[in-house]
Motif scaffolding. Structure first.
Motif, PDB file in Angstrom:
ATOM      1  N   TYR A  77       0.912  -1.346   0.259  1.00 27.16           N
ATOM      2  CA  TYR A  77      -0.079   0.207  -0.025  1.00 27.16           C
ATOM      3  C   TYR A  77       0.977   1.388   0.044  1.00 27.16           C
ATOM      4  CZ  TYR A  77      -4.091   3.097   1.161  1.00 27.16           C
ATOM      5  OH  TYR A  77      -4.927   3.893   1.308  1.00 27.16           O
ATOM      6  N   GLU A  78       2.006   1.357   0.735  1.00 24.32           N
ATOM      7  CA  GLU A  78       2.977   2.550   0.899  1.00 24.32           C
ATOM      8  C   GLU A  78       3.593   2.470  -0.681  1.00 24.32           C
ATOM      9  OE1 GLU A  78       3.146  -0.357   2.948  1.00 24.32           O
ATOM     10  OE2 GLU A  78       2.376   0.729   4.602  1.00 24.32           O
ATOM     11  N   ALA A  79       3.630   1.501  -1.603  1.00 28.47           N
ATOM     12  CA  ALA A  79       4.344   2.030  -2.764  1.00 28.47           C
ATOM     13  C   ALA A  79       3.033   2.633  -3.615  1.00 28.47           C
ATOM     14  CB  ALA A  79       4.871   0.488  -3.509  1.00 28.47           C
ATOM     15  N   TYR A  80       2.027   1.907  -3.409  1.00 29.15           N
ATOM     16  CA  TYR A  80       0.799   2.248  -3.973  1.00 29.15           C
ATOM     17  C   TYR A  80       0.571   4.029  -4.055  1.00 29.15           C
ATOM     18  CZ  TYR A  80      -4.125   3.622  -5.005  1.00 29.15           C
ATOM     19  OH  TYR A  80      -5.174   4.066  -5.158  1.00 29.15           O
ATOM     20  N   LEU A  81       0.641   4.416  -2.640  1.00 32.31           N
ATOM     21  CA  LEU A  81       0.362   5.644  -2.228  1.00 32.31           C
ATOM     22  C   LEU A  81       1.604   6.611  -2.684  1.00 32.31           C
ATOM     23  CD1 LEU A  81      -0.738   5.716   1.392  1.00 32.31           C
ATOM     24  CD2 LEU A  81      -2.112   6.427  -0.518  1.00 32.31           C
ATOM     25  N   GLU A  82       2.687   6.198  -2.705  1.00 32.52           N
ATOM     26  CA  GLU A  82       3.730   6.905  -3.132  1.00 32.52           C
ATOM     27  C   GLU A  82       3.289   7.391  -4.745  1.00 32.52           C
ATOM     28  OE1 GLU A  82       8.568   6.823  -2.564  1.00 32.52           O
ATOM     29  OE2 GLU A  82       7.668   4.958  -2.713  1.00 32.52           O
ATOM     30  N   VAL A  83       3.394   6.326  -5.371  1.00 29.90           N
ATOM     31  CA  VAL A  83       3.150   6.724  -6.959  1.00 29.90           C
ATOM     32  C   VAL A  83       1.908   7.430  -7.145  1.00 29.90           C
ATOM     33  CG1 VAL A  83       2.657   5.664  -9.094  1.00 29.90           C
ATOM     34  CG2 VAL A  83       4.300   4.231  -7.547  1.00 29.90           C
ATOM     35  N   TYR A  84       0.857   7.218  -6.575  1.00 36.67           N
ATOM     36  CA  TYR A  84      -0.434   7.969  -6.641  1.00 36.67           C
ATOM     37  C   TYR A  84       0.181   9.396  -6.120  1.00 36.67           C
ATOM     38  CZ  TYR A  84      -5.411   9.119  -6.546  1.00 36.67           C
ATOM     39  OH  TYR A  84      -6.722   9.896  -6.740  1.00 36.67           O
ATOM     40  N   ASN A  85       0.680   9.667  -5.106  1.00 32.91           N
ATOM     41  CA  ASN A  85       0.851  11.015  -4.660  1.00 32.91           C
ATOM     42  C   ASN A  85       2.002  11.772  -6.009  1.00 32.91           C
ATOM     43  OD1 ASN A  85      -0.375  10.995  -2.301  1.00 32.91           O
ATOM     44  ND2 ASN A  85       1.292  10.384  -1.328  1.00 32.91           N
ATOM     45  N   GLU A  86       2.508  10.932  -6.478  1.00 31.85           N
ATOM     46  CA  GLU A  86       3.395  11.597  -7.524  1.00 31.85           C
ATOM     47  C   GLU A  86       2.730  12.004  -8.598  1.00 31.85           C
ATOM     48  OE1 GLU A  86       6.953  12.390  -8.072  1.00 31.85           O
ATOM     49  OE2 GLU A  86       6.866  12.265  -5.814  1.00 31.85           O
ATOM     50  N   LEU A  87       1.889  11.106  -8.926  1.00 27.14           N
ATOM     51  CA  LEU A  87       0.874  11.427 -10.107  1.00 27.14           C
ATOM     52  C   LEU A  87      -0.124  12.834  -9.833  1.00 27.14           C
ATOM     53  CD1 LEU A  87      -0.718   7.885 -11.123  1.00 27.14           C
ATOM     54  CD2 LEU A  87       0.871   9.248 -12.330  1.00 27.14           C
ATOM     55  N   LYS A  88      -0.643  12.709  -8.555  1.00 19.31           N
ATOM     56  CA  LYS A  88      -1.299  14.056  -8.307  1.00 19.31           C
ATOM     57  C   LYS A  88      -0.437  15.280  -8.083  1.00 19.31           C
ATOM     58  CE  LYS A  88      -4.523  13.789  -5.223  1.00 19.31           C
ATOM     59  NZ  LYS A  88      -5.540  13.813  -4.054  1.00 19.31           N
ATOM     60  N   ALA A  89       0.895  15.105  -7.543  1.00 20.67           N
ATOM     61  CA  ALA A  89       1.533  16.303  -7.465  1.00 20.67           C
ATOM     62  C   ALA A  89       2.003  16.814  -8.955  1.00 20.67           C
ATOM     63  CB  ALA A  89       2.958  15.981  -6.754  1.00 20.67           C
ATOM     64  N   GLY A  90       2.140  15.800  -9.869  1.00 18.16           N
ATOM     65  CA  GLY A  90       2.560  16.211 -11.126  1.00 18.16           C
ATOM     66  C   GLY A  90       1.475  17.059 -11.869  1.00 18.16           C
ATOM     67  N   TYR A  91       0.064  16.662 -11.544  1.00 12.63           N
ATOM     68  CA  TYR A  91      -1.034  17.500 -11.982  1.00 12.63           C
ATOM     69  C   TYR A  91      -0.778  18.792 -11.421  1.00 12.63           C
ATOM     70  CZ  TYR A  91      -3.203  14.079 -14.814  1.00 12.63           C
ATOM     71  OH  TYR A  91      -3.844  13.046 -15.779  1.00 12.63           O
ATOM     72  N   ARG A  92      -0.546  18.999  -9.793  1.00 17.27           N
ATOM     73  CA  ARG A  92      -0.796  20.172  -9.263  1.00 17.27           C
ATOM     74  C   ARG A  92       0.389  21.043  -9.774  1.00 17.27           C
ATOM     75  NH1 ARG A  92      -1.746  16.917  -4.762  1.00 17.27           N
ATOM     76  NH2 ARG A  92       0.478  16.921  -4.106  1.00 17.27           N
ATOM     77  N   GLU A  93       1.670  20.751 -10.198  1.00 14.32           N
ATOM     78  CA  GLU A  93       2.457  21.410 -10.794  1.00 14.32           C
ATOM     79  C   GLU A  93       2.263  22.057 -12.104  1.00 14.32           C
ATOM     80  OE1 GLU A  93       6.484  19.373 -10.913  1.00 14.32           O
ATOM     81  OE2 GLU A  93       6.405  19.101  -8.924  1.00 14.32           O
ATOM     82  N   MET A  94       1.499  21.037 -12.839  1.00 18.04           N
ATOM     83  CA  MET A  94       0.953  21.550 -14.295  1.00 18.04           C
ATOM     84  C   MET A  94      -0.009  22.544 -14.180  1.00 18.04           C
ATOM     85  SD  MET A  94       0.812  18.410 -16.852  1.00 18.04           S
ATOM     86  CE  MET A  94       0.165  17.235 -15.476  1.00 18.04           C
TER      87      MET A  94
END
Length: 179
Positions: free
Chosen positions: A118-135
Motif C-alpha cells: 500500500y505504501e508503494a501505491y500511495l507513493e506513486v499515486y501522490n507523484e501523479l497528483k503532484a504532477g498535475y498540481r505542478e502543471m
C-alpha cells in the motif's frame, strides 16, 4: 492513660463520583483519530453515461508489480522519474506524434498488481497528483502571473478543465497488500 480511637475509613461513595467525573472528562476531551484514505472528489453520479473513449496513444500506463517496481510505459523506472515523465507526456511540448496533442484528452492508467504494498501505491499515486498540481501551478503562473491558490474558483476550474486529472485505477488479481 491513652485512649485509643477507632480509625474511620474514608467514604468510598465520593471516590466513585470522582472516578466517574474523570471518565467523563477524558471521554469528552479525547479526540479519536479516524482512518483516512486518499481524498478524491468523485463526480456526481449520472445514470447511463457512455464511457469516455480515449485513443490508445493518449493513455499513459503506469503499473506496480509484486516487487513494488514501477513500470512506466513498460520500462522500470524510479519514483523520481514518474512526475517529470507525466508532465512531458500530458503537455507534449516536444510534439511527439505518438503522444497526445491535447491535454484535455489524456488519461493515466494506473495498475496495481498482486502483492504490491500500500505504501508503494500511495507513493506513486501522490507523484501523479503532484504532477498535475505542478502543471496547474505552471499554467496559472504563465497565464495569470499568480499562484493557483489565490486565483478565483472560476479561473482555477478553468485551468483544471484545461488539464483534467484523469487517473484510471486498475487492480489485478488480489490487489494491494497492507504491510
Amino acid at each position: 492513660m491513652k485512649i485509643k480511637r477507632k480509625t474511620t475509613e474514608p467514604n468510598a461513595g465520593s471516590m466513585a463520583d470522582i472516578a466517574f467525573l474523570l471518565l467523563i472528562f477524558f471521554l469528552v476531551a479525547t479526540t479519536i483519530e479516524k482512518d483516512e484514505g486518499i481524498q478524491v472528489k468523485l463526480p456526481a453520479w449520472e445514470g447511463a453515461v457512455q464511457p469516455l473513449k480515449v485513443p490508445e496513444n493518449n493513455i499513459l500506463t503506469i503499473a506496480l508489480n509484486a516487487k513494488n517496481e514501477i513500470l512506466l510505459e513498460g520500462s522500470i523506472v524510479r519514483i523520481e522519474e514518474v512526475r517529470p515523465f507525466l508532465k512531458r507526456f500530458i503537455l507534449n511540448k516536444e510534439m511527439k506524434e505518438t503522444w497526445p496533442l491535447n491535454p484535455q484528452k489524456t488519461a493515466v492508467s494506473f495498475t496495481v498488481n498482486d502483492g504490491t504494498n500500500y505504501e508503494a501505491y500511495l507513493e506513486v499515486y501522490n507523484e501523479l497528483k503532484a504532477g498535475y498540481r505542478e502543471m496547474w501551478e505552471e499554467k496559472a503562473e504563465k497565464d495569470y502571473g499568480k499562484p493557483l491558490e489565490i486565483l478565483s474558483e472560476k479561473i482555477q476550474l478553468n485551468i483544471k478543465t484545461t488539464i483534467p486529472m484523469v487517473i484510471m485505477e486498475n487492480e489485478s488479481e488480489t490487489g494491494l497488500v497492507n504491510n
